[in-house]
Design a protein around this motif. Structure first.
Motif, PDB file in Angstrom:
ATOM      1  N   GLU A  11       0.556 -10.288   4.403  1.00 19.29           N
ATOM      2  CA  GLU A  11      -0.625  -9.677   5.012  1.00 19.29           C
ATOM      3  C   GLU A  11      -1.425 -10.734   5.766  1.00 19.29           C
ATOM      4  O   GLU A  11      -1.490 -11.896   5.355  1.00 19.29           O
ATOM      5  N   ILE A  12      -2.048 -10.314   6.843  1.00 20.70           N
ATOM      6  CA  ILE A  12      -2.996 -11.160   7.578  1.00 20.70           C
ATOM      7  C   ILE A  12      -4.391 -10.626   7.291  1.00 20.70           C
ATOM      8  O   ILE A  12      -4.663  -9.442   7.502  1.00 20.70           O
ATOM      9  N   TYR A  13      -5.253 -11.486   6.782  1.00 22.26           N
ATOM     10  CA  TYR A  13      -6.586 -11.042   6.384  1.00 22.26           C
ATOM     11  C   TYR A  13      -7.565 -12.202   6.517  1.00 22.26           C
ATOM     12  O   TYR A  13      -7.172 -13.361   6.753  1.00 22.26           O
ATOM     13  N   LEU A  27     -11.299 -12.389  10.554  1.00 23.42           N
ATOM     14  CA  LEU A  27     -11.122 -10.949  10.765  1.00 23.42           C
ATOM     15  C   LEU A  27     -12.375 -10.242  10.274  1.00 23.42           C
ATOM     16  O   LEU A  27     -12.767 -10.384   9.113  1.00 23.42           O
ATOM     17  N   SER A  28     -13.011  -9.499  11.139  1.00 24.58           N
ATOM     18  CA  SER A  28     -14.257  -8.827  10.748  1.00 24.58           C
ATOM     19  C   SER A  28     -14.419  -7.542  11.542  1.00 24.58           C
ATOM     20  O   SER A  28     -13.776  -7.342  12.581  1.00 24.58           O
ATOM     21  N   SER A  45     -17.119   8.803  16.715  1.00 26.86           N
ATOM     22  CA  SER A  45     -17.203   7.392  16.306  1.00 26.86           C
ATOM     23  C   SER A  45     -15.823   6.786  16.422  1.00 26.86           C
ATOM     24  O   SER A  45     -14.805   7.492  16.454  1.00 26.86           O
ATOM     25  N   CYS A  46     -15.761   5.476  16.493  1.00 28.17           N
ATOM     26  CA  CYS A  46     -14.473   4.776  16.481  1.00 28.17           C
ATOM     27  C   CYS A  46     -14.656   3.426  15.803  1.00 28.17           C
ATOM     28  O   CYS A  46     -15.764   2.889  15.750  1.00 28.17           O
ATOM     29  N   ALA A  47     -13.565   2.912  15.264  1.00 29.80           N
ATOM     30  CA  ALA A  47     -13.600   1.645  14.548  1.00 29.80           C
ATOM     31  C   ALA A  47     -12.635   0.666  15.199  1.00 29.80           C
ATOM     32  O   ALA A  47     -11.548   1.044  15.646  1.00 29.80           O
ATOM     33  N   SER A  48     -13.042  -0.592  15.262  1.00 29.00           N
ATOM     34  CA  SER A  48     -12.157  -1.662  15.718  1.00 29.00           C
ATOM     35  C   SER A  48     -12.599  -2.952  15.046  1.00 29.00           C
ATOM     36  O   SER A  48     -13.711  -3.049  14.516  1.00 29.00           O
ATOM     37  N   MET A  49     -11.705  -3.945  15.060  1.00 30.29           N
ATOM     38  CA  MET A  49     -11.988  -5.210  14.386  1.00 30.29           C
ATOM     39  C   MET A  49     -11.851  -6.371  15.355  1.00 30.29           C
ATOM     40  O   MET A  49     -11.127  -6.300  16.356  1.00 30.29           O
ATOM     41  N   TYR A  50     -12.562  -7.436  15.054  1.00 33.79           N
ATOM     42  CA  TYR A  50     -12.454  -8.686  15.795  1.00 33.79           C
ATOM     43  C   TYR A  50     -11.494  -9.600  15.043  1.00 33.79           C
ATOM     44  O   TYR A  50     -11.573  -9.728  13.821  1.00 33.79           O
ATOM     45  N   MET A  51     -10.573 -10.249  15.771  1.00 30.57           N
ATOM     46  CA  MET A  51      -9.593 -11.116  15.142  1.00 30.57           C
ATOM     47  C   MET A  51      -9.457 -12.417  15.929  1.00 30.57           C
ATOM     48  O   MET A  51      -9.314 -12.406  17.145  1.00 30.57           O
TER      49      MET A  51
END
Length: 232
Positions: A11-13, A27-28, A45-51
């Protein structure tokens, strides 16, 4: 014909293990479903993450340019995709103590034990039970078995495309690690680091190995989603 796929990727976390000479994994949340938007009367609504991460994060492969200073050495986007879609075998070296050296004799004995052979262009995975024994401890980045110059050269002479390990380096920390990288440079093959679930491949014979890298322009390596595929 059906296929069984075994996931070989970690996993990448946030703050997953990386060597201190590589960038950390960040990752946030970037946007979440808590923020409600409206467009033409429709709420959504929508969700996305910064990596943010280095190319050598998690389960990854080294490009030739990572260990070869020649400006003509291939970067990850220039390497043939055929290098990452090959026949594969896995050798059982789980009995080796942590921080020990994998010898030519160890490799030959593992081949004989499971009645395996190395064919040209194979990917050879090395199960050392390093992940099982050290993950989640401060020894994960330092205590693992590894190849030496001689055993890496022996693999190279078999005409392999690459080899893969669970550890963060192909040789034990220090001289061995640098020498194994240099063997890859000199003999024209590469290696994969950060694999898991290799115990599930032991005693199962040959499989198809797939570990396609991201197309990173000029990249010295890339995370991959490594899998072993068995026909059933």
């Amino acid at each position: 014909m059906n296929s069984k796929i075994i996931d070989l990727s970690v996993e990448i976390y946030q703050k997953c293990p990386t060597l201190p000479n590589h960038p950390p994994m960040v990752l946030s949340d970037y946007q979440t479903h808590k923020t409600i938007r409206e467009a033409e009367g429709i709420k959504f609504s929508c969700a996305s993450m910064y990596m943010s991460m280095g190319e050598h994060t998690g389960t990854h492969v080294d490009a030739f340019s990572h260990f070869d200073p020649d400006p003509n050495a291939k970067s990850i986007d220039e390497m043939p995709l055929e290098n990452f879609y090959t026949e594969g075998i896995c050798l059982d070296l789980s009995h080796k103590p942590l921080r020990s050296n994998i010898t030519i004799e160890d490799l030959e004995a593992a081949l004989e034990r499971d009645e395996l052979s190395i064919n040209p262009k194979d990917t050879v995975l090395l199960y050392m039970a390093h992940y099982d024994r050290t993950y989640g401890t401060n020894k994960f980045l330092t205590d693992f078995p590894g190849l030496t110059r001689k055993s890496a050269e022996w693999l190279g002479k078999q005409g392999i495309t690459s080899f893969g390990v669970e550890a963060v380096s192909p040789g034990t920390p220090g001289k061995n690690n640098f020498e194994v990288h240099n063997v890859c440079k000199e003999m024209g093959f590469t290696h994969i680091e950060g694999l898991i679930n290799l115990d599930q491949l032991i005693g199962k014979g040959r499989f198809k190995f797939i570990g396609l890298p991201l197309k990173i322009r000029g990249g010295t390596g890339s995370p991959i989603r490594a899998v072993a595929v068995f026909d059933t």
